[in-house]
Design a protein around this motif. Structure first.
Motif, PDB file in Angstrom:
ATOM      1  N   HIS A  15       0.906  -1.072  -0.027  1.00  0.00           N
ATOM      2  CA  HIS A  15      -0.009   0.092   0.068  1.00  0.00           C
ATOM      3  C   HIS A  15       0.875   1.153   0.080  1.00  0.00           C
ATOM      4  N   LYS A  16       1.987   1.208   0.510  1.00  0.00           N
ATOM      5  CA  LYS A  16       3.003   2.474   0.842  1.00  0.00           C
ATOM      6  C   LYS A  16       3.391   2.557  -0.948  1.00  0.00           C
ATOM      7  N   LYS A  17       3.641   1.396  -1.540  1.00  0.00           N
ATOM      8  CA  LYS A  17       4.099   1.825  -2.970  1.00  0.00           C
ATOM      9  C   LYS A  17       3.133   2.428  -3.750  1.00  0.00           C
ATOM     10  N   LEU A  18       1.927   1.868  -3.432  1.00  0.00           N
ATOM     11  CA  LEU A  18       0.751   2.599  -4.246  1.00  0.00           C
ATOM     12  C   LEU A  18       0.672   4.055  -3.815  1.00  0.00           C
ATOM     13  N   TYR A  19       0.693   4.326  -2.628  1.00  0.00           N
ATOM     14  CA  TYR A  19       0.552   5.635  -2.197  1.00  0.00           C
ATOM     15  C   TYR A  19       1.606   6.623  -2.789  1.00  0.00           C
ATOM     16  N   LEU A  20       2.931   6.032  -2.827  1.00  0.00           N
ATOM     17  CA  LEU A  20       3.930   6.938  -3.116  1.00  0.00           C
ATOM     18  C   LEU A  20       3.899   6.988  -4.844  1.00  0.00           C
ATOM     19  N   GLU A  21       3.576   6.000  -5.690  1.00  0.00           N
ATOM     20  CA  GLU A  21       3.537   5.992  -6.788  1.00  0.00           C
ATOM     21  C   GLU A  21       2.310   6.994  -7.683  1.00  0.00           C
ATOM     22  N   THR A  22       1.287   7.279  -6.742  1.00  0.00           N
ATOM     23  CA  THR A  22       0.261   8.079  -7.157  1.00  0.00           C
ATOM     24  C   THR A  22       0.418   9.473  -6.663  1.00  0.00           C
ATOM     25  N   HIS A  23       1.020   9.831  -5.484  1.00  0.00           N
ATOM     26  CA  HIS A  23       1.158  11.050  -4.989  1.00  0.00           C
ATOM     27  C   HIS A  23       2.567  11.638  -5.140  1.00  0.00           C
ATOM     28  N   ALA A  26       8.049  11.065  -7.752  1.00  0.00           N
ATOM     29  CA  ALA A  26       9.444  11.473  -7.983  1.00  0.00           C
ATOM     30  C   ALA A  26      10.429  11.028  -6.932  1.00  0.00           C
ATOM     31  N   LEU A  27      10.044  10.256  -5.933  1.00  0.00           N
ATOM     32  CA  LEU A  27      10.754   9.683  -4.932  1.00  0.00           C
ATOM     33  C   LEU A  27      11.325   8.349  -5.523  1.00  0.00           C
ATOM     34  N   ALA A  28      10.682   7.832  -6.541  1.00  0.00           N
ATOM     35  CA  ALA A  28      11.070   6.580  -7.147  1.00  0.00           C
ATOM     36  C   ALA A  28      12.524   6.794  -7.675  1.00  0.00           C
ATOM     37  N   THR A  29      13.193   5.796  -7.559  1.00  0.00           N
ATOM     38  CA  THR A  29      14.649   5.781  -8.451  1.00  0.00           C
ATOM     39  C   THR A  29      14.252   5.283  -9.853  1.00  0.00           C
ATOM     40  N   ALA A  30      15.054   6.100 -10.661  1.00  0.00           N
ATOM     41  CA  ALA A  30      14.886   5.859 -12.065  1.00  0.00           C
ATOM     42  C   ALA A  30      15.351   4.502 -12.712  1.00  0.00           C
ATOM     43  N   ARG A  31      14.598   3.996 -13.706  1.00  0.00           N
ATOM     44  CA  ARG A  31      14.739   2.575 -14.055  1.00  0.00           C
ATOM     45  C   ARG A  31      16.168   2.702 -14.480  1.00  0.00           C
ATOM     46  N   ASP A  32      16.863   1.656 -14.637  1.00  0.00           N
ATOM     47  CA  ASP A  32      18.137   1.526 -14.894  1.00  0.00           C
ATOM     48  C   ASP A  32      18.089   1.004 -16.377  1.00  0.00           C
ATOM     49  N   GLU A  33      19.263   0.884 -17.112  1.00  0.00           N
ATOM     50  CA  GLU A  33      19.312   0.462 -18.558  1.00  0.00           C
ATOM     51  C   GLU A  33      18.763  -1.046 -18.770  1.00  0.00           C
ATOM     52  N   PRO A 216      10.470   0.448  -6.815  1.00  0.00           N
ATOM     53  CA  PRO A 216      11.290   1.629  -7.324  1.00  0.00           C
ATOM     54  C   PRO A 216      11.582   2.374  -5.979  1.00  0.00           C
ATOM     55  N   PHE A 217      10.931   2.415  -5.062  1.00  0.00           N
ATOM     56  CA  PHE A 217      10.814   3.164  -3.835  1.00  0.00           C
ATOM     57  C   PHE A 217      11.794   2.602  -2.692  1.00  0.00           C
ATOM     58  N   TRP A 218      12.754   1.415  -2.841  1.00  0.00           N
ATOM     59  CA  TRP A 218      13.500   0.927  -2.044  1.00  0.00           C
ATOM     60  C   TRP A 218      14.272   1.906  -1.284  1.00  0.00           C
ATOM     61  N   ASP A 219      15.157   2.805  -2.314  1.00  0.00           N
ATOM     62  CA  ASP A 219      16.024   3.481  -1.942  1.00  0.00           C
ATOM     63  C   ASP A 219      15.409   4.440  -0.867  1.00  0.00           C
TER      64      ASP A 219
END
Length: 486
Positions: A15-23, A26-33, A216-219
């Protein structure tokens, strides 16, 4: 607030991933190559899957025109000549889904087909189909079944045009999906409650962050964790959960009576450990010592005759050869065009390795690739078998006889090298790890059109693979020096 299929799946994971992804995305780490490459591979598989359904029509409205996509889908569904709808958009209860393939199986009946780039149906595919089935059924779409369409790893590509009917397999998961449907309304309601809260829910990071996909919000979620967090202790989920249950956060807090393996005890001790037998192990390899590494890639869609989906294809190798007087010479190979690289790669490799000396590798990966080459190229099998007999695994020796606190429980080369040989790293290279090397090779061979750009990638790949085998030389030498000081 509109929920999408991807957000629903995120909410099932956390649920935290859902919240951060929605609101706060920008806190997500960019996808790597490597991740970007997997995404593109999935899109390629999806496009190919359309070819199995001649007469199908693509809903062209993109994610920025979702209402238009819904309108186009509705219009196509009313046209009997549309045998299938690709990327159809449907909404119900402010939930929107895009359906990979909706196949017409009668005038007013349809089969829902989700395309995956995997080679089998996976646990995470069931809720994926469940949310789509829920929305379509509620939107009055009569479904005859809910299916996953995935790659068939038994398909042997014979060259020329792909046989799409053999490349793909369709599995009917209607029964499994039907069992999940009663849970969907409750899950959606719970997710909407989370999304209307003024702040994200408090959920501690742990192994759920990797299951079924790395978050993607692990960091972001772990930035306050101590360096010696118990998550870094080897032993996986079971050991971690037991320690969490005891209220323990750091490795140093683990009580003396807690059962730990020998490796975990070394990690807890947090000191360099050298087994007295390490020197004998390091000197057991015969000169001239070949330090050898493959680079490989695994195309989802087979590119070469007599290969399968995701078959590992070596395209490059590096070999640093050390003589008994300490001198080094370097041989290397890379295939820089679209032909099957395996035969020439093997011929050049056998020439470089000769018939003398041990062959230092790191892990059993090179042995597996050599065995696959022997199977694919039977005329070279006797020579390849002799090479396999000479392999000497440095990682196996390190795991058994050496530990450094900076390993933090990992024995991968990328973690071991900076701890033992801090003067040598990958930081100055454009390509820093094997997944990126595989993706760059694919780009060079099948995507890049500019000759200068292709050559730039080729040189970057050569530098990366060369660094891997130089790392083996330096690592073995430094470890040997450490045994001299004991």
């Amino acid at each position: 607030m509109r929920l999408s299929k991807s957000k629903y799946l995120s909410g099932l994971q956390c649920h935290k991933k859902l919240y951060l992804e929605t609101h706060v995305p920008a806190l997500a780490t960019a996808r790597d190559e490597t991740s970007e490459g997997r995404l593109e591979m999935g899109k390629e598989v999806g496009r190919l899957a359309h070819g199995v359904f001649p007469g199908g029509v693509l809903v062209e409205a993109g994610p920025d025109k979702l209402d238009e996509a819904v309108r186009q889908t509705s219009e196509l569904a009313r046209k009997p000549r549309a045998s299938a709808i690709f990327q159809g958009a449907f909404t119900f209860g402010n939930v929107l889904v895009r359906v990979d393939i909706l196949e017409r199986v009668g005038r007013d009946r349809w089969r829902l087909i989700e395309v995956k780039s995997s080679t089998k149906a996976k646990d995470e595919h069931y809720p994926d189909l469940a949310i789509q089935t829920y929305v379509l059924t509620a939107a009055a779409i009569a479904l005859s079944g809910s299916c996953v369409m995935h790659l068939n790893n038994q398909y042997i590509y014979s060259g020329g045009d792909l046989n799409l009917e053999q490349l793909f397999t369709i599995e009917d998961l209607t029964a499994e999906v039907t069992e999940l449907l009663p849970q969907v309304p409750r899950q959606l309601a719970s997710m909407r409650t989370v999304l209307t809260a003024p702040s994200p829910p408090v959920i501690e990071p742990d192994y759920h962050c990797e299951d079924p996909y790395p978050c993607p919000f692990w960091d972001h979620c772990t930035q306050g964790k101590p360096t010696r967090w118990i998550y870094h202790l080897s032993g996986g989920r079971t050991t971690f959960n037991k320690l969490v249950g005891l209220g323990i956060e750091t490795i140093d807090e683990i009580p003396a009576g807690f059962p730990l393996s020998m490796q975990q005890q070394r990690e807890k001790a947090d000191v360099e450990w050298i087994n007295p037998d390490l020197r004998a192990e390091l000197t057991s390899v015969r000169y001239p010592i070949h330090h050898f590494d493959f680079e490989t890639y695994m195309p989802a869609i087979p590119k070469y005759a007599m290969t399968r989906p995701y078959q590992t294809v070596p395209f490059q190798w590096s070999n640093h050869i050390e003589t008994e007087d300490g001198k080094l010479r370097h041989n290397e190979y890379i295939c820089a065009d679209r032909r099957d690289p395996r035969e020439e790669l093997t011929i050049r490799l056998l020439e470089s390795l000769g018939r003398e000396g041990g062959i230092c590798v790191y892990s059993g990966y090179e042995e597996r690739i050599l065995k696959e080459l022997a199977e694919a190229l039977p005329r070279f099998k006797p020579d390849i078998d002799r090479v396999i007999d000479r392999l000497w695994d440095l990682q196996k020796r390190i795991k058994k006889h050496y530990y450094h606190p900076q390993f933090i429980g990992s024995f991968s080369l990328k973690d071991v090298l900076p701890a033992v040989v801090p003067s040598l790293s990958y930081s100055d290279l454009e390509i820093k790890e094997g997944g990126a090397a595989a993706q760059q090779y694919y780009n060079m061979i099948f995507e890049a059109t500019d000759p200068a750009g292709k050559d730039h990638i080729r040189r970057a790949l050569l530098k990366y693979c060369e660094r891997d085998t130089l790392a083996l030389v330096k690592l073995r030498r430094v470890l040997l020096q450490k045994t001299n000081s004991r």
